[in-house]
Design a protein around this motif. Structure first.
Motif, mmCIF file in Angstrom:
data_model
loop_
_atom_site.group_PDB
_atom_site.id
_atom_site.type_symbol
_atom_site.label_atom_id
_atom_site.label_comp_id
_atom_site.label_asym_id
_atom_site.label_seq_id
_atom_site.Cartn_x
_atom_site.Cartn_y
_atom_site.Cartn_z
ATOM 1 N N ASN A 24 0.834 -1.195 0.000
ATOM 2 C CA ASN A 24 0.000 0.000 0.000
ATOM 3 C C ASN A 24 0.870 1.247 0.000
ATOM 4 O OD1 ASN A 24 0.669 0.383 2.847
ATOM 5 N ND2 ASN A 24 -0.772 -1.272 3.218
ATOM 6 N N SER A 25 0.222 2.377 0.030
ATOM 7 C CA SER A 25 0.877 3.693 0.039
ATOM 8 C C SER A 25 1.824 3.859 -1.139
ATOM 9 C CB SER A 25 1.623 3.917 1.361
ATOM 10 O OG SER A 25 0.734 3.839 2.445
ATOM 11 N N ALA A 26 1.395 3.427 -2.305
ATOM 12 C CA ALA A 26 2.232 3.547 -3.505
ATOM 13 C C ALA A 26 2.383 5.005 -3.920
ATOM 14 C CB ALA A 26 1.626 2.754 -4.649
ATOM 15 N N SER A 27 3.547 5.305 -4.480
ATOM 16 C CA SER A 27 3.827 6.652 -4.956
ATOM 17 C C SER A 27 4.738 6.553 -6.178
ATOM 18 C CB SER A 27 4.511 7.457 -3.850
ATOM 19 O OG SER A 27 4.797 8.760 -4.282
ATOM 20 N N ILE A 28 4.480 7.377 -7.182
ATOM 21 C CA ILE A 28 5.297 7.403 -8.392
ATOM 22 C C ILE A 28 6.019 8.739 -8.443
ATOM 23 C CG2 ILE A 28 5.270 7.306 -10.915
ATOM 24 C CD1 ILE A 28 2.637 5.755 -10.693
ATOM 25 N N SER A 29 7.324 8.714 -8.740
ATOM 26 C CA SER A 29 8.081 9.965 -8.824
ATOM 27 C C SER A 29 7.538 10.809 -9.976
ATOM 28 C CB SER A 29 9.570 9.683 -9.016
ATOM 29 O OG SER A 29 9.804 9.031 -10.251
ATOM 30 N N ALA A 30 7.785 12.093 -9.921
ATOM 31 C CA ALA A 30 7.244 13.028 -10.913
ATOM 32 C C ALA A 30 7.673 12.668 -12.333
ATOM 33 C CB ALA A 30 7.662 14.452 -10.576
ATOM 34 N N ASP A 31 8.882 12.140 -12.492
ATOM 35 C CA ASP A 31 9.356 11.791 -13.831
ATOM 36 C C ASP A 31 9.041 10.349 -14.222
ATOM 37 O OD1 ASP A 31 11.150 10.355 -12.303
ATOM 38 O OD2 ASP A 31 12.934 11.368 -13.053
ATOM 39 N N SER A 36 7.446 3.713 -5.345
ATOM 40 C CA SER A 36 7.713 3.227 -3.991
ATOM 41 C C SER A 36 6.398 2.747 -3.384
ATOM 42 C CB SER A 36 8.343 4.328 -3.133
ATOM 43 O OG SER A 36 7.469 5.426 -3.039
ATOM 44 N N PHE A 37 6.528 1.818 -2.437
ATOM 45 C CA PHE A 37 5.354 1.285 -1.757
ATOM 46 C C PHE A 37 5.810 0.686 -0.439
ATOM 47 C CE2 PHE A 37 7.122 -2.013 -4.402
ATOM 48 C CZ PHE A 37 7.065 -3.161 -3.616
ATOM 49 N N ASN A 53 5.655 -3.110 8.404
ATOM 50 C CA ASN A 53 5.820 -2.704 7.013
ATOM 51 C C ASN A 53 7.214 -2.156 6.753
ATOM 52 O OD1 ASN A 53 3.181 -3.396 6.636
ATOM 53 N ND2 ASN A 53 2.511 -1.401 5.945
ATOM 54 N N ASP A 54 7.765 -2.519 5.600
ATOM 55 C CA ASP A 54 9.018 -1.965 5.102
ATOM 56 C C ASP A 54 8.695 -1.160 3.851
ATOM 57 O OD1 ASP A 54 10.772 -3.218 6.988
ATOM 58 O OD2 ASP A 54 10.488 -5.093 5.901
ATOM 59 N N ILE A 55 9.568 -0.236 3.505
ATOM 60 C CA ILE A 55 9.367 0.604 2.324
ATOM 61 C C ILE A 55 10.299 0.120 1.229
ATOM 62 C CG2 ILE A 55 9.528 2.937 1.382
ATOM 63 C CD1 ILE A 55 8.872 3.929 4.237
ATOM 64 N N TYR A 56 9.754 -0.002 0.028
ATOM 65 C CA TYR A 56 10.511 -0.478 -1.125
ATOM 66 C C TYR A 56 10.441 0.551 -2.242
ATOM 67 C CZ TYR A 56 10.228 -4.843 1.370
ATOM 68 O OH TYR A 56 10.332 -5.804 2.328
ATOM 69 N N ARG A 57 11.484 0.572 -3.056
ATOM 70 C CA ARG A 57 11.512 1.456 -4.221
ATOM 71 C C ARG A 57 11.911 0.633 -5.435
ATOM 72 N NH1 ARG A 57 15.871 6.126 -5.038
ATOM 73 N NH2 ARG A 57 17.104 4.274 -5.414
ATOM 74 N N ALA A 58 11.132 0.724 -6.489
ATOM 75 C CA ALA A 58 11.408 0.013 -7.726
ATOM 76 C C ALA A 58 11.796 1.021 -8.793
ATOM 77 C CB ALA A 58 10.186 -0.786 -8.170
ATOM 78 N N HIS A 59 12.773 0.657 -9.606
ATOM 79 C CA HIS A 59 13.247 1.515 -10.683
ATOM 80 C C HIS A 59 12.549 1.109 -11.985
ATOM 81 C CE1 HIS A 59 16.202 2.629 -13.882
ATOM 82 N NE2 HIS A 59 16.190 3.736 -13.187
ATOM 83 N N ASN A 60 12.036 2.085 -12.705
ATOM 84 C CA ASN A 60 11.408 1.829 -14.003
ATOM 85 C C ASN A 60 12.517 1.549 -14.998
ATOM 86 O OD1 ASN A 60 10.193 1.986 -16.509
ATOM 87 N ND2 ASN A 60 8.876 3.687 -15.960
ATOM 88 N N SER A 61 12.564 0.341 -15.547
ATOM 89 C CA SER A 61 13.662 -0.068 -16.430
ATOM 90 C C SER A 61 13.701 0.694 -17.743
ATOM 91 C CB SER A 61 13.588 -1.573 -16.693
ATOM 92 O OG SER A 61 12.374 -1.887 -17.337
#
Length: 64
Positions: A24-31, A36-37, A53-61
């Motif tokens: 939950n609490s997903a967020s997408i960077s402005a670009d 992150s979630f 809960n842990d916070i994760y960040r995924a990079h858009n390939s």
């Protein structure tokens, strides 16, 4: 010309196993480069056995 945006599931382990807890609490960077979630699911380590809960960040390939 028509553009197409693709969606993909990011809340899974590197071996493709789906999370067994909600994310939950997903967020997408402005670009659009990062998403992150937070989740109680253990994506990164078998030693993380608490259910906090842990916070994760995924990079858009698409971005290098």
């Amino acid at each position: 010309t028509q553009t197409t945006d693709a969606l993909s599931l990011i809340s899974k382990q590197s071996n493709g196993t789906l999370a067994s807890n909600d994310s939950n609490s997903a967020s997408i960077s402005a670009d659009g480069r990062y998403v992150s979630f937070e989740s109680a699911f253990n994506f990164d380590s078998i030693d993380d056995v608490n259910t906090v809960n842990d916070i994760y960040r995924a990079h858009n390939s698409t971005y290098q």
